[in-house]
Design a protein around this motif. Structure first.
Motif, PDB file in Angstrom:
ATOM      1  N   TRP A  20       1.482   8.194  11.566  1.00  0.00           N
ATOM      2  CA  TRP A  20       1.087   6.802  11.797  1.00  0.00           C
ATOM      3  C   TRP A  20       0.612   6.112  10.528  1.00  0.00           C
ATOM      4  CZ3 TRP A  20      -2.549   7.749  16.615  1.00  0.00           C
ATOM      5  CH2 TRP A  20      -1.775   8.310  17.658  1.00  0.00           C
ATOM      6  N   ASN A  21       0.798   6.745   9.391  1.00  0.00           N
ATOM      7  CA  ASN A  21       0.319   6.156   8.148  1.00  0.00           C
ATOM      8  C   ASN A  21       1.088   4.903   7.738  1.00  0.00           C
ATOM      9  OD1 ASN A  21      -1.904   6.905   6.616  1.00  0.00           O
ATOM     10  ND2 ASN A  21      -1.094   8.998   6.474  1.00  0.00           N
ATOM     11  N   SER A  22       0.533   4.206   6.775  1.00  0.00           N
ATOM     12  CA  SER A  22       1.155   2.958   6.317  1.00  0.00           C
ATOM     13  C   SER A  22       1.102   2.885   4.805  1.00  0.00           C
ATOM     14  CB  SER A  22       0.385   1.742   6.843  1.00  0.00           C
ATOM     15  OG  SER A  22       0.285   1.767   8.232  1.00  0.00           O
ATOM     16  N   ILE A  23       2.093   2.142   4.261  1.00  0.00           N
ATOM     17  CA  ILE A  23       1.989   1.701   2.872  1.00  0.00           C
ATOM     18  C   ILE A  23       1.801   0.198   2.943  1.00  0.00           C
ATOM     19  CG2 ILE A  23       3.217   1.385   0.706  1.00  0.00           C
ATOM     20  CD1 ILE A  23       4.762   3.801   1.210  1.00  0.00           C
ATOM     21  N   TYR A  24       0.792  -0.309   2.268  1.00  0.00           N
ATOM     22  CA  TYR A  24       0.526  -1.745   2.334  1.00  0.00           C
ATOM     23  C   TYR A  24       1.175  -2.483   1.175  1.00  0.00           C
ATOM     24  CZ  TYR A  24      -2.474  -1.027   6.262  1.00  0.00           C
ATOM     25  OH  TYR A  24      -2.919  -0.718   7.506  1.00  0.00           O
ATOM     26  N   SER A  25       1.669  -3.692   1.464  1.00  0.00           N
ATOM     27  CA  SER A  25       2.249  -4.546   0.421  1.00  0.00           C
ATOM     28  C   SER A  25       1.741  -5.956   0.621  1.00  0.00           C
ATOM     29  CB  SER A  25       3.771  -4.588   0.518  1.00  0.00           C
ATOM     30  OG  SER A  25       4.296  -3.314   0.601  1.00  0.00           O
ATOM     31  N   LEU A  26       2.043  -6.799  -0.370  1.00  0.00           N
ATOM     32  CA  LEU A  26       1.702  -8.220  -0.262  1.00  0.00           C
ATOM     33  C   LEU A  26       2.990  -9.016  -0.201  1.00  0.00           C
ATOM     34  CD1 LEU A  26      -1.155  -8.321  -2.902  1.00  0.00           C
ATOM     35  CD2 LEU A  26      -1.413  -8.565  -0.427  1.00  0.00           C
TER      36      LEU A  26
END
Lengths: 800, 225
Positions: free
Chosen positions: A265-271
């Motif tokens: 369920w992990n995430s990589i965050y971006s803008l």
């Protein structure tokens, strides 16, 4: 000199009315289309640009990351924590604002209305540039019982825009709570991704804000404002670094509860820059944001407009060159009495410019006239006042110059090159085999045929989407929405309704669409669409069971222990014998056994694949709507009965209804619009191609007058003359079909791949489109051919 | 004014080669009025086109006022033409979209003459050709004789040194034809050199000298004056 050019240009236009009309009509339609599309595209790219610091506004987005580090689906949504935690820990983030969609029941006079609204943080007006008519942008959202409304909403509610300090009653749980209007905002610009009539302060409990498992809830949009000097990728990597550290405990807690799956369920965050949000296909403006668009629409529209303009320019080139026989004498004379080539080029360019000026002015009139139709088609609220934008005017002037040059330059070069000795002594036979003219005609008709085939396909697919069996019966079903407090409340409504003999059955279901995940016996996790129903849902919609049994009042434990699944679920789970299998729901760690398998039905529009579905009667899951099956042709009396029953039982809830088949049709509104746009495009291209072909056939017939005369003197029949004159053109149209069909095949096949459920490509579709094009072309040329064939040959020979 | 020597012009198509001018040699002096006669296809019009710098020869020499012009490029030929040569055609060759005044004005426009001067000069020449009352008419509204007078007016409006006339009376009845010949004679008397191609013995008699051609060559020269 210039006056002389313009004079002769004008007189030429006036004298050769057919050609002038063809050219001006074609070019003005082409230019008008191009102008509309420029307006459209300009509007598309102008989205959200009005925010004063838009270049520093980003949306926090994420991409799923499984335990093996494989990236999954992108998701534009975030939750409680991302905004505040990142802002507190990364200095380059100046502000954050969370924007969550919602709706609320609002008292308006004696009535209760259901209103859409946005819950936002108090920094909303510091991040975004929505001007306020009154109120303080910095403090207006500080108090939890404050509300900011739009000028339209203020007028609806109070009859005046001057509403600051007035009270609005909004339902919170089951009681109406007074909210003070602290600001009135101007109407949101139409090119804004954020549109609101009501803003409420963002609701967040202390527990919400401190619970680290909230890193895994994604239900709102978080925007941040960065320092102008900030390095985006540096900020992104700081975000991920912080997230990985901060979410560790939560992952441990959850893993203890649900096992290793949590690691997926992990995430990589971006803008995501706010400016790229409107037309983003993988990270669209959704969940409370409006007007998400797909750039493909801009491309298709621009393509069609370019086609039309190009075809009109080709008409101009072809007709001008075909007419040059008539003008050859003039060119010869001008050269004899001292006209140089440059002067002649200038003269012919002048003529094409004059024609384009007229077409341009007409095009502006057309744009004025058709803007409302176009707005409906393209789902826009474009205004002609846009035309006064400097860049747009510049664009139009450029468009005009390119068109005039495109149409005028080649003929000018050809015509000015004629030798006077030839033109003045009737030794002039221009064009030879006219390969250019022929290729241009082929090109035109290939474009037109391409669009016609595409239009046919869009129509077919639309018919398929709207007429395909859904796997359930959506006729005579009235849908009424209401957030029921309990299943008993919904069943009370149901039982009251069933007292009417014209109401066949009533089935409650959860509101909106739910999804969750559960673990199978073999420890794999499956995601699915989650439906809360009762035993009457399947019979009401006539959805068959393929195995097992439906929920039943005879089994009181059904609501506590049993679920139904659909065929897709069984297939994905890989079960041979699904009945009796168990599901372990991750959110409450409780096992449910499968009692029946529901035949797959299209619970979503046909542009989505049928996903696994699980049906439950769980008491804690609220019902949000009821499906009421009525007897055919009893709608009028039933509707008032349903409304009265509703009002009696729930006087404080807003009432609205919709027929289920109408709602289903709405799913294909986009396709319906594209159907119309393609139809317009195809009609315009074939029309402009045909007027060009008509002009060419007039000229070709004129050129062949003597030949026709001789043929007739030698005994040719009218029929054979008509065939002689038409066959060349028809041949060209057939060549264009040969070119268009493979191109169209590739394009429409690609387009159809967007639909999991689609028509299969049929040869007859291409055949009928081809036949249509040939027929239209034939009708266009045959008129002239017959006219020439029945003319008296003596006349034509004498005039030679 | 004109000296041509061994002038050649050959028309070639894929299969046939036609010799239109075969080493033609003759001179025309300033102020002369020369008629060129001969059967169809003898090369008269080809000669006129080369003399008018509308076409170039394939061989030989062509001196115009002492300058060799046989191999001038198109721009130079056009420039020389518009300053020195006026044309009158059998089929008048007026521009249908322009009025009488505008047709006559056109050579002056190409010469870059200013508007006021143009108006003055066009009106003067229209007056002289007695066609002033038709100045705002279009060619198709005029009789053949009137059209040819307009064509002559256009040919002389920029005071050319040489007028080339290709069967100027070919499309006219005899009285209109005589009028046009009278006009040409008057122009010649005022000093303009005229070379006229004609089939008409009657018209040829207005000239000073008749050159008779056959198969691209001169056969005889009759001096009339």
């Amino acid at each position: 000199m210039l006056r002389n050019y313009m004079k002769i240009a004008y007189r030429n236009l006036a004298r050769n009315k057919i050609y002038s009309v063809i050219n001006i009509a074609g070019l003005s339609i082409g230019l008008a289309c191009a102008m509309l599309i420029i307006l459209y595209v300009k509007d598309e790219v102008s989205y959200d640009r009005f925010h004063s610091n838009v270049h520093n506004i980003y949306r926090i987005t994420r991409q799923e990351l499984d335990k093996n580090g494989v990236k999954g689906t992108k998701d534009p949504n975030t939750g409680f924590l991302q905004g505040p935690r990142f802002a507190q820990n990364i200095t380059d983030i100046k502000y954050y604002v969370r924007v969550q969609s919602g709706n609320v029941n609002m008292k308006q006079g004696a009535e209760v209305k259901d209103k859409d609204l946005l819950y936002v943080d108090s920094t909303f007006f510091e991040v975004f540039s929505f001007p306020l008519l009154s109120g303080n942008p910095v403090t207006c959202l500080n108090n939890p019982s404050s509300v900011v409304i739009s000028e339209d909403e203020a007028k609806k509610q109070f009859g005046t825009k001057d509403a600051v300090g007035k009270i609005i009653q909004l339902k919170d749980d089951s009681v109406f709570v007074p909210h003070v209007v602290t600001a009135v905002a101007k109407k949101c610009p139409q090119n804004s991704s954020i549109k609101f009539d009501i803003l409420l302060p963002f609701k967040e409990s202390k527990e919400d804000a401190s619970d680290n498992t909230n890193w895994f809830n994604f239900f709102l949009n978080t925007f941040v404002v960065l320092n102008p000097q900030a390095n985006i990728s540096a900020v992104e990597s700081k975000m991920n670094q912080f997230y990985n550290g901060d979410s560790k405990d939560a992952i441990a807690t959850l893993s203890a509860q649900f096992g290793d799956d949590v690691l997926n369920w992990n995430s990589i965050y971006s803008l995501q820059p706010m400016l790229s949000m409107h037309m983003s296909t993988d990270l669209p403006a959704n969940n409370g944001l409006s007007d998400a668009s797909n750039p493909i629409y801009s491309y298709i529209l621009s393509g069609i407009a370019l086609f039309i303009l190009l075809i009109a320019c080709i008409n101009f080139i072809n007709l001008t060159i075909a007419r040059s026989v008539k003008r050859a004498k003039e060119i010869g004379i001008r050269k004899v009495i001292g006209g140089g080539r440059k002067q002649l080029i200038a003269q012919f360019m002048g003529e094409s410019f004059l024609l384009c000026v007229i077409a341009f002015v007409l095009a502006i009139v057309f744009v004025q006239l058709f803007l409302p139709v176009f707005n409906t088609l393209a789902n826009k609220t474009l205004a002609l006042s846009y035309l006064f934008d400097v860049k747009l005017v510049g664009g139009y002037i450029l468009l005009f110059l390119i068109t005039a040059l495109l149409a005028g330059f080649y003929p000018a070069m050809v015509l000015s090159g004629y030798k006077p000795v030839q033109t003045l002594y009737n030794r002039f036979h221009p064009g030879g085999k006219n390969y250019l003219q022929k290729s241009l005609v082929v090109f035109q008709f290939a474009l037109a045929s391409f669009l016609i085939i595409a239009t046919f396909t869009v129509f077919q697919q639309f018919n398929f989407l709207t007429n395909e069996k859904l796997g359930y019966d959506d006729t005579d079903i009235v849908l009424v929405r209401k957030d029921f407090k309990s299943h008993d409340e919904a069943w009370l409504f149901k039982n009251e309704l069933l007292k009417n003999p014209n109401i066949i059955s009533v089935a409650p279901r959860n509101g909106g669409s739910w999804g969750t995940a559960a673990k199978l016996a073999n420890d794999t996790t499956m995601q699915f669409d989650y439906e809360t129903i009762d035993e009457s849902f399947l019979p009401t919609l006539k959805i068959p069971l393929v195995k097992g049994r439906n929920f039943s009042p005879d089994f009181p434990s059904d609501s506590a222990n049993s679920v139904l699944v659909n065929e897709s679920f069984v297939k994905q789970a890989g079960w041979k014998d699904p009945i009796g299998q168990t599901l372990n729901f991750w959110y409450n760690n409780k096992k449910y056994s499968i009692i029946g398998v529901v035949k797959d039905y299209h619970f979503e529009p046909l542009n989505k694949m049928i996903r696994p579905q699980v049906f439950t009667m769980k008491k804690n899951n609220p019902y949000g709507q009821v499906f009421i099956k009525i007897k055919p042709n009893t709608a009028a009396s039933n509707l008032s009965y349903i409304q009265n029953t509703f009002k009696q039982l729930f006087p404080l809830s807003p009432y609205s209804y919709v027929f289920m088949n109408d709602q289903n049709l709405k799913n294909y509104e986009a396709e319906a619009k594209w159907k119309q746009i393609m139809l317009f495009g195809a009609i315009l291209t074939i029309f402009i191609s045909c007027i060009g072909l008509f002009g060419l056939s007039v000229l070709s017939t004129e050129k062949r007058t003597k030949e026709i005369g001789i043929r007739k003197v030698l005994g040719a029949s009218v029929q054979s003359v008509v065939t002689t004159l038409s066959k060349d053109f028809v041949k060209l149209v057939m060549i264009s079909l040969i070119l268009a069909i493979p191109a169209a095949w590739i394009a429409v096949t690609k387009w159809l791949q967007n639909y999991p459920y689609r028509i299969s490509m049929n040869w007859w579709l291409f055949m009928s489109a081809g036949t249509l094009v040939i027929l239209i072309a034939l009708v266009t040329v045959i008129f002239q051919a017959i006219k020439a064939a029945v003319a008296n040959p003596v006349k034509s020979l004498r005039s030679e | 004014m004109i000296k041509i020597k061994d002038l050649e012009k050959i028309y070639r198509t894929e299969e046939v080669e036609t010799v239109a001018l075969n080493k033609l040699t003759f001179n025309v002096n300033d102020g002369e009025f020369v008629a060129v006669m001969g059967p169809s296809g003898c090369g008269k019009s080809t000669l006129l086109n080369i003399l008018g710098l509308l076409d170039d020869p394939d061989g030989g020499s062509f001196l115009f006022n002492g300058i060799e012009v046989a191999h001038f490029n198109e721009r130079k030929r056009a420039d020389l033409r518009k300053r020195n040569i006026g044309f009158v055609f059998q089929s008048f060759n007026l521009i249908d979209e322009l009025t009488v005044f505008e047709n006559v004005e056109l050579p002056l426009i190409y010469l870059g003459v200013k508007g006021t001067e143009r108006k003055e000069r066009v009106e003067k020449v229209l007056d002289k050709m007695q066609i002033m009352h038709r100045r705002n008419h279009y060619p198709q509204q005029l009789s053949g004789g009137q059209q040819q007078r307009v064509a002559v007016a256009r040919a002389v409006v920029n005071n050319p040194k040489l007028i080339l006339a290709d069967e100027p009376t070919g499309n006219l009845d005899s009285s209109n034809g005589n009028e046009v010949m009278q006009l040409l004679t008057e122009l010649n008397e005022q000093g303009t050199t005229i070379i006229m191609v004609t089939h008409s013995e009657h018209d040829a008699r207005y000239s000073h000298r008749i050159i008779r051609m056959l198969d691209g060559q001169t056969v005889t020269e009759n001096i009339l004056v």
